[in-house]
Design a protein around this motif. Structure first.
Motif, PDB file in Angstrom:
ATOM      1  N   ALA A 103     -26.517 -15.597 -18.527  1.00 44.99           N
ATOM      2  CA  ALA A 103     -27.496 -15.654 -17.438  1.00 44.99           C
ATOM      3  C   ALA A 103     -28.931 -15.531 -17.929  1.00 44.99           C
ATOM      4  N   ARG A 104     -29.123 -15.055 -19.178  1.00 42.74           N
ATOM      5  CA  ARG A 104     -30.477 -14.891 -19.722  1.00 42.74           C
ATOM      6  C   ARG A 104     -30.866 -15.993 -20.688  1.00 42.74           C
ATOM      7  N   VAL A 105     -29.947 -16.880 -21.022  1.00 35.65           N
ATOM      8  CA  VAL A 105     -30.243 -17.980 -21.940  1.00 35.65           C
ATOM      9  C   VAL A 105     -30.359 -19.255 -21.115  1.00 35.65           C
ATOM     10  N   PHE A 106     -31.480 -19.948 -21.261  1.00 34.52           N
ATOM     11  CA  PHE A 106     -31.779 -21.109 -20.431  1.00 34.52           C
ATOM     12  C   PHE A 106     -31.866 -22.378 -21.268  1.00 34.52           C
ATOM     13  N   LYS A 107     -31.403 -23.467 -20.666  1.00 41.32           N
ATOM     14  CA  LYS A 107     -31.497 -24.771 -21.324  1.00 41.32           C
ATOM     15  C   LYS A 107     -32.604 -25.573 -20.670  1.00 41.32           C
ATOM     16  N   THR A 108     -33.206 -26.425 -21.468  1.00 41.17           N
ATOM     17  CA  THR A 108     -34.311 -27.266 -21.024  1.00 41.17           C
ATOM     18  C   THR A 108     -33.795 -28.679 -20.865  1.00 41.17           C
ATOM     19  N   LEU A 109     -33.916 -29.209 -19.659  1.00 43.04           N
ATOM     20  CA  LEU A 109     -33.445 -30.559 -19.367  1.00 43.04           C
ATOM     21  C   LEU A 109     -34.604 -31.422 -18.903  1.00 43.04           C
ATOM     22  N   MET A 110     -34.724 -32.586 -19.482  1.00 45.72           N
ATOM     23  CA  MET A 110     -35.740 -33.537 -19.072  1.00 45.72           C
ATOM     24  C   MET A 110     -35.140 -34.371 -17.950  1.00 45.72           C
ATOM     25  N   VAL A 111     -35.863 -34.483 -16.850  1.00 43.04           N
ATOM     26  CA  VAL A 111     -35.398 -35.288 -15.732  1.00 43.04           C
ATOM     27  C   VAL A 111     -36.372 -36.426 -15.459  1.00 43.04           C
ATOM     28  N   ARG A 112     -35.786 -37.531 -15.039  1.00 40.22           N
ATOM     29  CA  ARG A 112     -36.578 -38.692 -14.631  1.00 40.22           C
ATOM     30  C   ARG A 112     -36.682 -38.635 -13.114  1.00 40.22           C
ATOM     31  N   LEU A 113     -37.895 -38.632 -12.618  1.00 37.03           N
ATOM     32  CA  LEU A 113     -38.135 -38.544 -11.182  1.00 37.03           C
ATOM     33  C   LEU A 113     -38.507 -39.909 -10.640  1.00 37.03           C
ATOM     34  N   GLU A 114     -38.019 -40.191  -9.464  1.00 36.03           N
ATOM     35  CA  GLU A 114     -38.404 -41.426  -8.784  1.00 36.03           C
ATOM     36  C   GLU A 114     -39.091 -41.042  -7.488  1.00 36.03           C
ATOM     37  N   SER A 115     -40.242 -41.584  -7.296  1.00 42.42           N
ATOM     38  CA  SER A 115     -40.971 -41.357  -6.055  1.00 42.42           C
ATOM     39  C   SER A 115     -41.444 -42.701  -5.538  1.00 42.42           C
ATOM     40  N   VAL A 116     -41.920 -42.705  -4.357  1.00 40.45           N
ATOM     41  CA  VAL A 116     -42.414 -43.954  -3.779  1.00 40.45           C
ATOM     42  C   VAL A 116     -43.914 -43.822  -3.596  1.00 40.45           C
ATOM     43  N   ARG A 117     -44.639 -44.730  -4.174  1.00 43.97           N
ATOM     44  CA  ARG A 117     -46.082 -44.771  -3.955  1.00 43.97           C
ATOM     45  C   ARG A 117     -46.304 -45.367  -2.570  1.00 43.97           C
TER      46      ARG A 117
END
Length: 174
Positions: free
Chosen positions: A51-65
């Protein structure tokens, strides 16, 4: 935890924290190249509860202009406990996006300057918005990758948020 002034590891994450004057500790272990879960390996090697060790994940976000009516994408960082999966819908909502998906590992490496299994939420090649799972605030300190496999940085979650200009949200599944 003592304030660190110099670190022999010299990763961009440690450099960023040192420059910000944030107290942190560096923990190393011998990385096993056959390990299938980098987070589980870190928790076992360091003897720290998952619970104290965290992973870093890169996410691709999609939004609408809205003005152009065109879909646009950007990348952000989601940080969750290693024992959990990332709720992509929660990540999208927290980051104000229409959808979120895990980034291709090669893209994550290119954008962060780190290798998968050693991606730190700090000191990345390009600055990205960061959202940290709210469970991190339950601990005095958390562990995140220090910028290479076998290197973890321990710091207060509030310091991580301050240095990364991050926010919190409930992101973890399971």
């Amino acid at each position: 935890m003592a304030k660190n002034k110099r670190h022999s590891d010299g990763t961009p994450a440690a450099v960023q924290l040192t420059a910000a004057g944030v107290p942190f500790a560096v923990h190393t272990y011998v990385h096993d190249p056959s390990a299938t879960s980098f987070g589980a390996e870190a928790t076992q090697a360091l003897g720290v509860e998952p619970a104290r060790v965290f992973k870093t994940l890169m996410v691709r976000l999609e939004s609408v202009r809205r003005a152009a009516g065109v879909a646009a994408e950007e990348y952000a960082v989601a940080v969750v406990p290693v024992s959990s999966r990332l709720d992509l819908k929660a990540a999208a909502a927290a980051l104000g996006a229409k959808r979120a998906a895990l980034a291709d590992p090669a893209v994550a490496e290119r954008l962060t300057g780190y290798v998968v299994g050693g991606i730190s939420p700090l000191g990345q090649r390009h600055r990205h918005r960061l959202v940290l799972d709210g469970s991190a605030l339950d601990a005095d300190t958390v562990f995140v990758s220090g910028g290479r496999r076998g290197l973890e940085i321990e710091l207060a979650p509030a310091d991580l948020l301050a240095v990364a200009d991050g926010t919190t949200a409930d992101l973890a599944l399971g």
